[in-house]
Design an enzyme around this catalytic site. Structure first.
Site, PDB file in Angstrom:
ATOM      1  N   ASP A  30      -4.824   3.603  -1.848  1.00  0.00           N
ATOM      2  CA  ASP A  30      -5.890   3.906  -0.895  1.00  0.00           C
ATOM      3  C   ASP A  30      -6.418   5.325  -1.071  1.00  0.00           C
ATOM      4  O   ASP A  30      -5.709   6.288  -0.797  1.00  0.00           O
ATOM      5  CB  ASP A  30      -5.350   3.757   0.532  1.00  0.00           C
ATOM      6  CG  ASP A  30      -5.112   2.305   0.893  1.00  0.00           C
ATOM      7  OD1 ASP A  30      -6.082   1.520   0.834  1.00  0.00           O
ATOM      8  OD2 ASP A  30      -3.961   1.962   1.212  1.00  0.00           O
ATOM      9  N   HIS A  60      -8.444   1.074  -3.858  1.00  0.00           N
ATOM     10  CA  HIS A  60      -9.358   0.841  -2.734  1.00  0.00           C
ATOM     11  C   HIS A  60     -10.044   2.164  -2.418  1.00  0.00           C
ATOM     12  O   HIS A  60      -9.428   3.068  -1.850  1.00  0.00           O
ATOM     13  CB  HIS A  60      -8.523   0.314  -1.554  1.00  0.00           C
ATOM     14  CG  HIS A  60      -9.282   0.103  -0.290  1.00  0.00           C
ATOM     15  ND1 HIS A  60      -8.666  -0.087   0.925  1.00  0.00           N
ATOM     16  CD2 HIS A  60     -10.627   0.031  -0.037  1.00  0.00           C
ATOM     17  CE1 HIS A  60      -9.586  -0.249   1.868  1.00  0.00           C
ATOM     18  NE2 HIS A  60     -10.786  -0.179   1.311  1.00  0.00           N
ATOM     19  N   ASP A  83      -6.491  -6.475   4.372  1.00  0.00           N
ATOM     20  CA  ASP A  83      -5.957  -5.116   4.354  1.00  0.00           C
ATOM     21  C   ASP A  83      -5.917  -4.507   5.751  1.00  0.00           C
ATOM     22  O   ASP A  83      -6.951  -4.204   6.338  1.00  0.00           O
ATOM     23  CB  ASP A  83      -6.837  -4.269   3.422  1.00  0.00           C
ATOM     24  CG  ASP A  83      -6.263  -2.888   3.176  1.00  0.00           C
ATOM     25  OD1 ASP A  83      -5.150  -2.603   3.649  1.00  0.00           O
ATOM     26  OD2 ASP A  83      -6.938  -2.093   2.491  1.00  0.00           O
ATOM     27  N   HIS A  97      -1.271  -1.285  -4.343  1.00  0.00           N
ATOM     28  CA  HIS A  97      -2.539  -1.010  -3.648  1.00  0.00           C
ATOM     29  C   HIS A  97      -2.622   0.488  -3.362  1.00  0.00           C
ATOM     30  O   HIS A  97      -1.740   1.063  -2.709  1.00  0.00           O
ATOM     31  CB  HIS A  97      -2.593  -1.819  -2.339  1.00  0.00           C
ATOM     32  CG  HIS A  97      -3.877  -1.693  -1.583  1.00  0.00           C
ATOM     33  ND1 HIS A  97      -4.999  -2.456  -1.860  1.00  0.00           N
ATOM     34  CD2 HIS A  97      -4.226  -0.889  -0.559  1.00  0.00           C
ATOM     35  CE1 HIS A  97      -5.974  -2.130  -1.032  1.00  0.00           C
ATOM     36  NE2 HIS A  97      -5.536  -1.156  -0.235  1.00  0.00           N
ATOM     37  N   SER A 133       0.846  -1.193   0.000  1.00  0.00           N
ATOM     38  CA  SER A 133       0.000   0.000   0.000  1.00  0.00           C
ATOM     39  C   SER A 133       0.878   1.239   0.000  1.00  0.00           C
ATOM     40  O   SER A 133       1.634   1.480   0.947  1.00  0.00           O
ATOM     41  CB  SER A 133      -0.895   0.014   1.234  1.00  0.00           C
ATOM     42  OG  SER A 133      -1.380   1.328   1.423  1.00  0.00           O
ATOM     43  N   MET A 167      -9.095   8.108   0.137  1.00  0.00           N
ATOM     44  CA  MET A 167      -9.953   8.467   1.281  1.00  0.00           C
ATOM     45  C   MET A 167     -10.534   9.857   1.078  1.00  0.00           C
ATOM     46  O   MET A 167      -9.824  10.762   0.640  1.00  0.00           O
ATOM     47  CB  MET A 167      -9.128   8.466   2.568  1.00  0.00           C
ATOM     48  CG  MET A 167      -8.417   7.158   2.823  1.00  0.00           C
ATOM     49  SD  MET A 167      -7.382   7.287   4.287  1.00  0.00           S
ATOM     50  CE  MET A 167      -6.552   5.712   4.237  1.00  0.00           C
ATOM     51  N   MET A 209     -12.221   4.369  -0.366  1.00  0.00           N
ATOM     52  CA  MET A 209     -12.876   4.570   0.932  1.00  0.00           C
ATOM     53  C   MET A 209     -13.616   5.900   0.826  1.00  0.00           C
ATOM     54  O   MET A 209     -13.256   6.897   1.465  1.00  0.00           O
ATOM     55  CB  MET A 209     -11.813   4.589   2.038  1.00  0.00           C
ATOM     56  CG  MET A 209     -11.295   3.193   2.355  1.00  0.00           C
ATOM     57  SD  MET A 209      -9.713   3.206   3.233  1.00  0.00           S
ATOM     58  CE  MET A 209      -8.594   3.308   1.855  1.00  0.00           C
ATOM     59  N   MET A 217     -11.222  -5.706   5.499  1.00  0.00           N
ATOM     60  CA  MET A 217     -10.438  -4.822   6.373  1.00  0.00           C
ATOM     61  C   MET A 217     -10.128  -5.537   7.682  1.00  0.00           C
ATOM     62  O   MET A 217     -11.035  -6.038   8.361  1.00  0.00           O
ATOM     63  CB  MET A 217     -11.209  -3.537   6.670  1.00  0.00           C
ATOM     64  CG  MET A 217     -11.464  -2.637   5.471  1.00  0.00           C
ATOM     65  SD  MET A 217     -10.013  -2.240   4.489  1.00  0.00           S
ATOM     66  CE  MET A 217      -8.947  -1.493   5.727  1.00  0.00           C
TER      67      MET A 217
HETATM   68  C1  DX5 Z   1      -6.295   1.540   5.648  1.00  0.00           C
HETATM   69  C2  DX5 Z   1      -5.864   1.194   4.239  1.00  0.00           C
HETATM   70  C3  DX5 Z   1      -4.757   0.205   4.189  1.00  0.00           C
HETATM   71  C4  DX5 Z   1      -3.489   0.677   4.833  1.00  0.00           C
HETATM   72  C5  DX5 Z   1      -2.701  -0.503   5.287  1.00  0.00           C
HETATM   73  O1  DX5 Z   1      -7.409   2.356   5.603  1.00  0.00           O
HETATM   74  O2  DX5 Z   1      -6.944   0.656   3.514  1.00  0.00           O
HETATM   75  O3  DX5 Z   1      -4.515  -0.216   2.863  1.00  0.00           O
HETATM   76  O4  DX5 Z   1      -2.706   1.462   3.983  1.00  0.00           O
HETATM   77  O5  DX5 Z   1      -1.600  -0.038   5.988  1.00  0.00           O
HETATM   78  P1  DX5 Z   1      -0.833  -0.960   7.036  1.00  0.00           P
HETATM   79  O6  DX5 Z   1      -0.341  -2.162   6.274  1.00  0.00           O
HETATM   80  O7  DX5 Z   1       0.267  -0.064   7.496  1.00  0.00           O
HETATM   81  O8  DX5 Z   1      -1.811  -1.320   8.095  1.00  0.00           O
HETATM   82 ZN    ZN Z   2      -6.484  -0.345   1.483  1.00  0.00          ZN
END
Ligand code: DX5
Ligand code: ZN
Length: 215
Positions: A34, A65, A174, A32, A7, A36, A67, A136
């Site tokens: 992320d 991903h 994840d 990956h 990620s 948000m 969110m 998650m």
């Molecule tokens: C959290 C994300 C994850 C995050 C994982 O909201 O969806 O993908 O980046 O990070 P680690 O591996 O550090 O928990």
């Molecule tokens: Zn993620």
């Protein structure tokens, strides 16, 4: 052998070109990414212009991903930015089936992400339509959190559902994946491991990815 999806949330944003090059040279399978929105989750990460640059810097599949609320408003733009697969949250989608069809109609693989409190049985009537479940193992919004142990039971349960119907759906885990818990997660039935901090904050990320890959 599990698919490893580092990620980039935990990467050095000032040196994204180097981080992408490192992942290209590593045994990482997917990128990956992320996204948000500060509404679905209490944090804001990065969006389209950044992803557009990252996808140019790699041939590896880019796993986005989302969110965010109302993902249907942005799915096409993420496709144009180079996404190969998109996961949307079950908790953010009133018309999940429609959202999945939209992603697939644009030629991408479609995933459903579920929060730690969401039971896997809610996936029963969408499972045959999707390529991926992004489960998650922390509350979404931040990297570097601790793996929630109850996830292991959820993985086993989902594995049973997928195998019972002989479906081709990958289970992606994840959040909070470390070199210590990765093996247990794979043994429970995971196909894909997302790892942010474990990879990017390690002394030798290429070696760490190789170690995850060899579990
Ligand atoms: C959290 C994300 C994850 C995050 C994982 O909201 O969806 O993908 O980046 O990070 P680690 O591996 O550090 O928990
Ligand atoms: Zn993620």
């Amino acid at each position: 052998m599990a698919i490893i999806a580092p990620s980039l949330l935990a990467s050095d944003f000032l040196r994204l070109d180097r981080e992408c090059k490192m992942l290209n040279e590593s045994e990482a399978d997917w990128f990956h990414l992320d996204v948000m929105d500060g509404r679905f989750v209490p944090n804001i990460s990065f969006g389209l212009p950044v992803i557009e640059q990252i996808t140019k810097a790699t041939e590896k599949p880019c796993d986005v991903h989302l969110m965010i609320l109302e993902p249907e408003r942005y799915v096409e733009a993420f496709k144009e930015a180079g996404a190969d697969m998109i996961s949307v949250h079950i908790e953010a989608c009133v018309h999940l089936h429609r959202n999945i069809q939209q992603i697939k109609s644009l030629g991408m693989k479609a995933g459903v992400a579920i929060n730690p409190h969401t039971p896997v049985f809610l996936l029963q009537d969408i499972l045959a339509d999707i390529d991926l479940v992004c489960m998650m193992s922390v509350n979404p919004g931040f990297g570097g959190q601790k793996f929630i142990p109850q996830t292991l039971n959820k993985i086993r349960e989902l594995r049973k559902m997928i195998d019972a119907d002989k479906l081709d759906v990958k289970i992606e885990i994840d959040g909070g994946i470390t070199l210590e818990n990765a093996k247990e997660v794979i043994e429970a039935g995971a196909d894909v491991l997302v790892a942010g901090n474990t990879v990017f904050k390690s002394a030798d990320p290429i070696k760490t990815i190789a170690a995850l890959k060899s579990m």
